[in-house]
Design a protein around this motif. Structure first.
Motif, PDB file in Angstrom:
ATOM      1  N   ILE A 268      -0.633   7.912  10.801  1.00  0.00           N
ATOM      2  CA  ILE A 268      -1.973   7.384  11.084  1.00  0.00           C
ATOM      3  C   ILE A 268      -2.689   7.065   9.786  1.00  0.00           C
ATOM      4  O   ILE A 268      -3.357   6.025   9.662  1.00  0.00           O
ATOM      5  N   LEU A 269      -2.539   7.923   8.794  1.00  0.00           N
ATOM      6  CA  LEU A 269      -3.193   7.690   7.503  1.00  0.00           C
ATOM      7  C   LEU A 269      -2.693   6.407   6.859  1.00  0.00           C
ATOM      8  O   LEU A 269      -3.469   5.646   6.276  1.00  0.00           O
ATOM      9  N   ARG A 270      -1.390   6.140   6.991  1.00  0.00           N
ATOM     10  CA  ARG A 270      -0.826   4.931   6.380  1.00  0.00           C
ATOM     11  C   ARG A 270      -1.282   3.652   7.078  1.00  0.00           C
ATOM     12  O   ARG A 270      -1.194   2.566   6.507  1.00  0.00           O
ATOM     13  N   LEU A 271      -1.780   3.764   8.292  1.00  0.00           N
ATOM     14  CA  LEU A 271      -2.270   2.588   9.011  1.00  0.00           C
ATOM     15  C   LEU A 271      -3.503   1.988   8.352  1.00  0.00           C
ATOM     16  O   LEU A 271      -3.876   0.854   8.642  1.00  0.00           O
ATOM     17  N   LYS A 272      -4.155   2.726   7.476  1.00  0.00           N
ATOM     18  CA  LYS A 272      -5.413   2.271   6.893  1.00  0.00           C
ATOM     19  C   LYS A 272      -5.249   1.030   6.019  1.00  0.00           C
ATOM     20  O   LYS A 272      -6.205   0.300   5.771  1.00  0.00           O
ATOM     21  N   SER A 273      -4.033   0.777   5.552  1.00  0.00           N
ATOM     22  CA  SER A 273      -3.815  -0.397   4.723  1.00  0.00           C
ATOM     23  C   SER A 273      -3.832  -1.663   5.574  1.00  0.00           C
ATOM     24  O   SER A 273      -3.059  -1.800   6.519  1.00  0.00           O
ATOM     25  N   ARG A 274      -4.733  -2.588   5.255  1.00  0.00           N
ATOM     26  CA  ARG A 274      -4.842  -3.900   5.902  1.00  0.00           C
ATOM     27  C   ARG A 274      -5.132  -3.813   7.395  1.00  0.00           C
ATOM     28  O   ARG A 274      -4.765  -4.698   8.162  1.00  0.00           O
ATOM     29  N   ALA A 275      -5.802  -2.761   7.797  1.00  0.00           N
ATOM     30  CA  ALA A 275      -6.192  -2.611   9.197  1.00  0.00           C
ATOM     31  C   ALA A 275      -7.652  -3.012   9.367  1.00  0.00           C
ATOM     32  O   ALA A 275      -8.412  -3.050   8.398  1.00  0.00           O
TER      33      ALA A 275
END
Length: 350
Positions: A268-275
């Motif tokens: 979930i934390l890695r989803l923050k890129s370009r979201a």
């Protein structure tokens, strides 16, 4: 200062502008035949060099590329195959052009005329499939030879076709009702899908499924990558809500479930890129709660019972995320922390 517009719908009308000197805005309403597209582009470029303007140059280039593929098939590939239908290099060349022509009709851009989409996609499919069947030896070269006259006729028909320069119509997707309505639109009427919002994160996989279905048949959506982020967020949240938290409520010492909780938090934390910004705002706090909590139990800093007292709050936060409205046109914040907070203090057993 806006230039006065002049509308042209035929090559002769465009050629007639050669003697005009005062700069104008050229509005190409149609290309009277695909085979004439290269000359349209040359004449428009000449006028632009003289201070004229034309907002459709990119659309004309699309038609030119289509024409170039058709010319090579008609002038080179088909004659070579008529001479030797077992010429595998030319059979592959036919398939290459089919794929490139199909891409003009399926991977549509804002400047792709709708009429070009309708011309290119079926022809591209025909050429690609014919080549593939022979290369895979599912059909003999003689089978292809029997179809060359038909293919040649399709090429000539395409070269003679008029192309209305209208671009794809835009359809806005801002809620589940729009999603249901869009699902009923005929696939053969391509649109440019603009996703304004996802009404609830939990519905994002449905949005993505429909967008992928439509883009697969010639529609267009620039926000597919961002929509994938929201759909992935929904999938991770659903797993936490429906499987991981219930498993921990049955046995809070279940190390496999705790590891899955930590891993899903990291994903979930890695989803923050370009979201979308709304996903970033939700994902960061949730991940920064889940990851340290799971780590603290796995490292022995806290007892499983410490986590048990927090499962209801974690479940409630996950549900809040699943129900959240996502604005798809917001830009992501640039100064978000990418690491979770420090581990919580050890539980005091005294």
């Amino acid at each position: 200062m806006d230039l006065p517009a002049v509308y042209v719908g035929s090559l002769s009308a465009l050629q007639g502008l050669a003697v005009a000197e005062d700069p104008r805005e050229i509005v190409v309403t149609a290309i009277d035949a695909v085979r004439n597209a290269p000359e349209y582009l040359v004449l428009v470029a000449q006028k632009i060099d003289m201070g004229w303007t034309c907002g459709q140059e990119a659309r004309i280039r699309k038609v030119v590329r289509f024409a170039e593929h058709l010319f090579e098939i008609g002038d080179v590939v088909i004659p070579a195959l008529e001479n030797d239908p077992s010429n595998i290099a030319m059979v592959r060349r036919l398939g290459y052009h089919g794929k490139r022509i199909r891409s003009i009709g399926s991977r549509t851009k804002p400047h792709t005329p709708l009429a070009l989409v309708r011309l290119a996609r079926p022809l591209g499919n025909t050429l690609r499939d014919a080549s593939r069947l022979v290369i895979k030896e599912e059909q003999l070269p003689e089978w292809l030879a029997d179809r060359l006259d038909t293919i040649a006729a399709q090429i000539e028909m395409s070269l003679d076709s008029n192309v209305d320069m209208e671009a794809l119509r835009t359809v806005r997707l801002a809620g589940f009702a729009d999603l249901l309505e869009l699902a009923d639109v005929d696939d053969d009427d391509p649109r440019d899908i603009r996703v304004i919002a996802v009404d609830a994160v939990r519905n994002a996989p449905d949005y993505l499924d429909l967008v992928l279905q439509k883009t697969g048949v010639g529609w267009r959506c620039d926000q597919e990558a961002r929509l994938r982020k929201v759909a992935r967020f929904a999938t991770l949240l659903t797993e936490i809500s429906e499987f991981i938290v219930p498993a921990l409520k049955v046995n809070v010492a279940n190390k496999a479930a705790i590891r899955r909780l930590r891993t899903r938090g990291e994903q979930i934390l890695r989803l923050k890129s370009r979201a979308p910004a709304a996903v970033v705002a939700l994902a960061g706090p949730l991940a920064n709660r889940i990851i340290p909590a799971a780590r603290s139990v796995l490292t022995g800093a806290n007892e499983p019972e410490w986590l048990a007292h927090r499962l209801d709050d974690i479940g409630a936060q996950v549900q809040k995320c699943l129900n959240a409205h996502i604005d798809m046109e917001d830009e992501e914040p640039k100064d978000e922390d990418q690491e979770p907070h420090q581990l919580p203090p050890p539980h005091n057993n005294m």
